[in-house]
Design a protein around this motif. Structure first.
Motif, short mmCIF file in Angstrom:
data_model
loop_
_atom_site.label_atom_id
_atom_site.label_comp_id
_atom_site.label_asym_id
_atom_site.label_seq_id
_atom_site.Cartn_x
_atom_site.Cartn_y
_atom_site.Cartn_z
N HIS A 27 -11.46 -12.46 29.85
CA HIS A 27 -11.50 -13.46 30.93
C HIS A 27 -12.45 -13.05 32.04
CE1 HIS A 27 -7.99 -11.04 32.40
NE2 HIS A 27 -8.59 -11.23 33.54
N ALA A 28 -12.51 -11.75 32.35
CA ALA A 28 -13.45 -11.31 33.41
C ALA A 28 -14.89 -11.50 32.92
CB ALA A 28 -13.19 -9.87 33.79
N GLN A 29 -15.13 -11.23 31.66
CA GLN A 29 -16.49 -11.44 31.14
C GLN A 29 -16.88 -12.92 31.21
OE1 GLN A 29 -16.82 -9.57 27.27
NE2 GLN A 29 -16.41 -7.54 28.09
N ARG A 30 -15.89 -13.76 31.00
CA ARG A 30 -16.15 -15.22 31.10
C ARG A 30 -16.45 -15.60 32.55
NH1 ARG A 30 -18.01 -19.26 29.33
NH2 ARG A 30 -17.05 -21.29 29.44
N TRP A 31 -15.67 -15.05 33.49
CA TRP A 31 -15.96 -15.33 34.91
C TRP A 31 -17.40 -14.93 35.26
CZ3 TRP A 31 -11.14 -12.35 37.21
CH2 TRP A 31 -9.98 -13.06 36.93
N ALA A 32 -17.79 -13.76 34.76
CA ALA A 32 -19.13 -13.24 35.07
C ALA A 32 -20.20 -14.21 34.57
CB ALA A 32 -19.32 -11.87 34.44
N GLU A 33 -19.99 -14.69 33.37
CA GLU A 33 -20.95 -15.61 32.78
C GLU A 33 -20.99 -16.92 33.58
OE1 GLU A 33 -20.09 -15.55 28.51
OE2 GLU A 33 -20.66 -17.68 28.62
N GLN A 34 -19.81 -17.43 33.91
CA GLN A 34 -19.75 -18.70 34.65
C GLN A 34 -20.36 -18.57 36.04
OE1 GLN A 34 -15.52 -19.24 34.41
NE2 GLN A 34 -15.67 -20.73 32.75
N ALA A 35 -20.07 -17.47 36.71
CA ALA A 35 -20.58 -17.30 38.08
C ALA A 35 -22.10 -17.22 38.08
CB ALA A 35 -19.99 -16.03 38.71
N ASN A 36 -22.68 -16.82 36.95
CA ASN A 36 -24.14 -16.72 36.89
C ASN A 36 -24.81 -17.95 36.31
OD1 ASN A 36 -25.29 -13.88 37.72
ND2 ASN A 36 -23.25 -13.56 36.88
N THR A 37 -24.07 -18.70 35.48
CA THR A 37 -24.70 -19.93 34.96
C THR A 37 -24.49 -21.10 35.92
OG1 THR A 37 -22.77 -20.16 33.56
CG2 THR A 37 -24.76 -19.41 32.48
N HIS A 38 -23.56 -20.94 36.87
CA HIS A 38 -23.36 -21.98 37.90
C HIS A 38 -23.60 -21.33 39.26
CE1 HIS A 38 -21.61 -24.54 34.82
NE2 HIS A 38 -20.92 -23.50 34.43
N PRO A 39 -24.85 -21.14 39.63
CA PRO A 39 -25.15 -20.42 40.88
C PRO A 39 -24.68 -21.21 42.11
CG PRO A 39 -27.17 -21.24 39.87
CD PRO A 39 -26.06 -21.57 38.92
N PRO A 40 -24.56 -20.55 43.23
CA PRO A 40 -24.09 -21.21 44.45
C PRO A 40 -25.01 -22.35 44.90
CG PRO A 40 -24.82 -18.95 44.87
CD PRO A 40 -24.84 -19.14 43.41
N VAL A 41 -24.40 -23.32 45.57
CA VAL A 41 -25.16 -24.50 46.02
C VAL A 41 -24.98 -24.64 47.53
CG1 VAL A 41 -25.30 -27.02 45.82
CG2 VAL A 41 -24.75 -25.64 43.80
N LEU A 42 -26.09 -24.90 48.21
CA LEU A 42 -26.03 -25.07 49.67
C LEU A 42 -25.66 -26.51 50.03
CD1 LEU A 42 -26.61 -24.17 52.59
CD2 LEU A 42 -29.02 -24.72 52.19
N ARG A 43 -24.69 -26.64 50.93
CA ARG A 43 -24.35 -27.97 51.47
C ARG A 43 -24.61 -27.89 52.97
NH1 ARG A 43 -23.97 -30.18 46.85
NH2 ARG A 43 -22.30 -29.58 45.45
N THR A 44 -25.72 -28.44 53.40
CA THR A 44 -26.06 -28.34 54.83
C THR A 44 -25.22 -29.32 55.67
OG1 THR A 44 -27.85 -29.88 54.43
CG2 THR A 44 -28.44 -27.53 54.57
N HIS A 45 -24.89 -30.51 55.08
CA HIS A 45 -24.20 -31.54 55.86
C HIS A 45 -23.00 -32.08 55.08
CE1 HIS A 45 -28.26 -31.49 57.53
NE2 HIS A 45 -27.73 -31.99 58.64
N ASP A 46 -22.04 -32.62 55.80
CA ASP A 46 -20.95 -33.31 55.10
C ASP A 46 -21.39 -34.76 54.84
OD1 ASP A 46 -20.62 -34.79 57.41
OD2 ASP A 46 -18.69 -33.93 57.97
N ARG A 47 -20.51 -35.55 54.26
CA ARG A 47 -20.91 -36.90 53.86
C ARG A 47 -21.23 -37.81 55.04
NH1 ARG A 47 -15.11 -39.47 52.07
NH2 ARG A 47 -16.39 -41.31 51.79
N TYR A 48 -20.77 -37.43 56.25
CA TYR A 48 -21.03 -38.25 57.43
C TYR A 48 -22.23 -37.76 58.23
CZ TYR A 48 -16.35 -39.67 56.15
OH TYR A 48 -15.27 -40.11 55.43
N GLY A 49 -22.88 -36.72 57.71
CA GLY A 49 -24.08 -36.25 58.39
C GLY A 49 -23.86 -35.11 59.36
N HIS A 50 -22.61 -34.63 59.47
CA HIS A 50 -22.41 -33.46 60.35
C HIS A 50 -22.89 -32.22 59.64
CE1 HIS A 50 -18.93 -36.23 61.33
NE2 HIS A 50 -19.62 -36.18 62.47
N ARG A 51 -23.48 -31.33 60.42
CA ARG A 51 -23.91 -30.07 59.81
C ARG A 51 -22.69 -29.22 59.47
NH1 ARG A 51 -29.72 -27.99 59.80
NH2 ARG A 51 -28.91 -26.46 58.35
#
Ligand SMILES: Cc1cc2nc3c(=O)[nH]c(=O)nc-3n(C[C@H](O)[C@H](O)[C@H](O)COP(=O)(O)OP(=O)(O)OC[C@H]3O[C@@H](n4cnc5c(N)ncnc54)[C@H](O)[C@@H]3O)c2cc1C
Length: 547
Positions: A58-82
């Motif tokens: 399971h830890a090996q699977r987490w490692a794979e998933q964390a690397n195939t789904h890299p982090p994503v930046l969300r600068t604003h919420d849906r209403y435009g607030h930072r």
């Protein structure tokens, strides 16, 4: 029904379901060497639990998933607030949560704390290296914060806590917190004196408003950052929380995330401070480098153990593969030339792990002599061990043949990760120059270093000759800056040799001294003298559970 075209044979089973700690005699012997008798069983049990988790499917699977789904930046919420948030895959949080719960952000509150943590870090980050970054910075922030006792009293319990709290929130409501560090700016990273970020004092004592930017700021979802900025009295260290004490967000503008070679599970951001960014001073104005260097020194040891972890995992995979894969009538592990390659890689891995544990034990020792020894040994080890990591990962990958070049083997991830530890926390040249600085200004550091390597004198003639040559090199200051890498490489090799001669099995010490100190080897791995006991060295590196 598809027709059966062939039967799959001669493909090794995955290396899974093993205890990463007990399967590594270099680690288990190191713990036996340095851990106090009073709690050694507890330390072993703790590391074995972590080792089983690190070797689990399971830890090996987490490692794979964390690397195939890299982090994503969300600068604003849906209403435009930072909002300036970074969204991670749940696998990232599982990895980080497991590590925090296992105590990998805390070397400060328990006896043998550095040894336990370094060994734990070496075990756990073998499964995934990227999340080692916030673990490392959180642990390392503690000694820097102690420059400001009130801040340390407030933050230390959260940073060393076993509770992982992924959501941002007011610090007072968080039983556990993570820390990051932001020093590097566009115009200079190694030379932080070039920092242009400004800090204007506010009415309240010790509070400032920051204006400027940081070109690299990893783990930007951490709760708090140690930051350098120019205050009226000069370059100063600040504590910058993401959430203000009243629960509102501090101004921390994440411009973008870096698209990196490796370390992809981890986010490394570019951030800006807009004049509304609130921070508290840590230490005196003008003492920024002296304050934050405490954090940098602790993360440099982690660069050594993280590189040792990459090397160990790469070598374990290579030896495991060669034990099962057959070619030209027999297992690869029995082919004399493959055995030479594996033994050579195993030596490098063992030397790195042994050195990392020695440094951790010296941190725990805490005497004047330990501190002097570390002053030279840490930058020398950071320089050399991190430099060896990339060639080891590349050669180990080749041991798996074509399979090694394919992403699902995990080897490409190790190779992409490998160069990083020699860049951040001071690149190779910066480490070499730091060694020169210590040699020139701190004679006690050289004395402690020479005392350490001197304890192995007389045990191996190649080590003795290398010590003598090192002393000659140290006595000659001509062109010393251009010679710094050569000098530091020798210091690190002699230190590793002296440790292996004292503590490793004779065949390991013999092969290390012959090849790394006696010059009886080529530039590539797999060029050890054929007369050495290569089979025993490879067998020792094979990741088979003990007992
Ligand atoms: C993935 C990643 C994450 C990072 N995360 C962070 C972070 O969270 N916080 C942070 O503050 N920084 C972070 N960094 C930045 C990192 O610490 C710097 O990149 C590093 O210190 C080098 O600084 P620089 O990039 O400005 O290169 P420079 O300082 O320009 O150095 C370039 C090269 O010149 C060499 N050099 C410098 N001075 C000399 C000299 N006097 N003589 C000879 N050679 C010299 C260096 O060794 C290097 O090889 C991160 C970097 C990476 C790659």
């Amino acid at each position: 029904m598809a027709a059966t075209t062939h039967t799959v044979t001669n493909q090794p089973p995955p290396l899974v379901g093993y205890d990463v700690f007990t399967a590594d005699p270099v680690l288990t012997e190191g713990i036996a060497r340095y851990a106090a008798d009073a709690h050694i069983d507890e330390v072993r049990e703790e590391l074995s639990r972590l080792g089983q988790a690190a070797g689990s499917a399971h830890a090996q699977r987490w490692a794979e998933q964390a690397n195939t789904h890299p982090p994503v930046l969300r600068t604003h919420d849906r209403y435009g607030h930072r909002i300036d948030e970074v969204e991670f895959h749940p696998a990232w949080h599982r990895l980080l949560g497991h590590a925090v719960t296992a105590g990998l952000t805390d070397a400060w509150t328990r006896p043998d704390g550095h040894l336990r943590r370094t060994a734990g870090f070496l075990v756990w980050t073998q499964v995934e290296a990227g999340h080692g970054c916030p673990l490392s910075m959180t642990h390392a922030a503690v000694p820097a914060l102690r420059a400001e006792p009130a801040l340390a009293a407030e933050w230390e319990p959260r940073l060393t806590s076993r509770v992982y709290e992924r959501e941002l929130g007011p610090a007072a409501e968080k039983p556990g917190a993570l820390a990051g560090m932001a020093m590097t700016e566009k115009q200079g990273g190694s030379d932080v004196r070039a920092n242009t970020t400004r800090a204007e004092p506010l009415a309240a004592d010790g509070e400032y408003a920051l204006t400027g930017h940081k070109w690299f700021c990893s783990a930007p979802m951490s709760d708090v950052f140690l930051v350098l900025a120019q205050a009226p009295g000069g370059l100063t260290c600040f504590l910058l929380p993401r959430v203000l004490p009243d629960g509102t967000r501090n101004s921390f503008r994440i411009q973008r995330l870096k698209d990196k070679l490796g370390n992809r599970s981890n986010a490394s951001a570019e951030v800006e401070f807009d004049g509304q960014t609130w921070a508290r001073r840590v230490g005196e104005e003008g003492r920024g480098v002296a304050t934050i260097i405490e954090m940098v020194a602790a993360t440099r040891l982690d660069c050594v153990s993280a590189s040792a972890a990459v090397m160990r995992q790469a070598v374990a995979q290579a030896v495991h593969h060669a034990a099962y894969r057959e070619a030209f009538g027999g297992p690869l592990i029995d082919k004399p030339l493959m055995r030479n390659v594996l033994a050579d890689l195993a030596l490098e891995s063992e030397a790195a792990t042994t050195l990392a544990l020695r440094l951790a034990a010296a941190y725990d020792g805490g005497t004047e002599r330990d501190r002097n020894f570390l002053r030279l040994a840490v930058p020398a080890a950071k320089y050399w061990v991190t430099k060896r990591c990339t060639p080891v990962a590349a050669e180990a990958l080749e041991c798996l043949g074509g399979n090694g070049y394919v992403e699902e083997s995990g080897m490409p991830r190790l190779l992409r990760e490998a160069p990083l530890n020699s860049i951040w926390e001071g690149s190779g040249n910066v480490q070499a120059l730091d060694v020169l600085r210590a040699l020139q200004r701190e004679p006690a550091a050289l004395n402690a270093f020479l005392t350490e390597i001197g304890t192995a004198r007389g045990a191996d003639h190649r080590l003795d000759r290398a010590i003598k040559a090192l002393l000659t090199e140290l006595a000659d200051l001509d062109g010393i800056e251009a010679r710094a890498r050569r000098l530091v490489e020798r210091m690190a090799l002699v230190l590793q040799g002296s440790l292996l001669v004292r503590y490793a099995p004779p065949e390991v010490a013999d092969a290390f001294c012959a090849s790394r100190l006696g010059g009886d080897a080529g530039a590539a791995f797999g060029t050890l003298p054929h007369t050495l006991d290569l089979a025993s060295i490879v067998e020792r590196a094979r990741p088979v559970p003990a007992g």
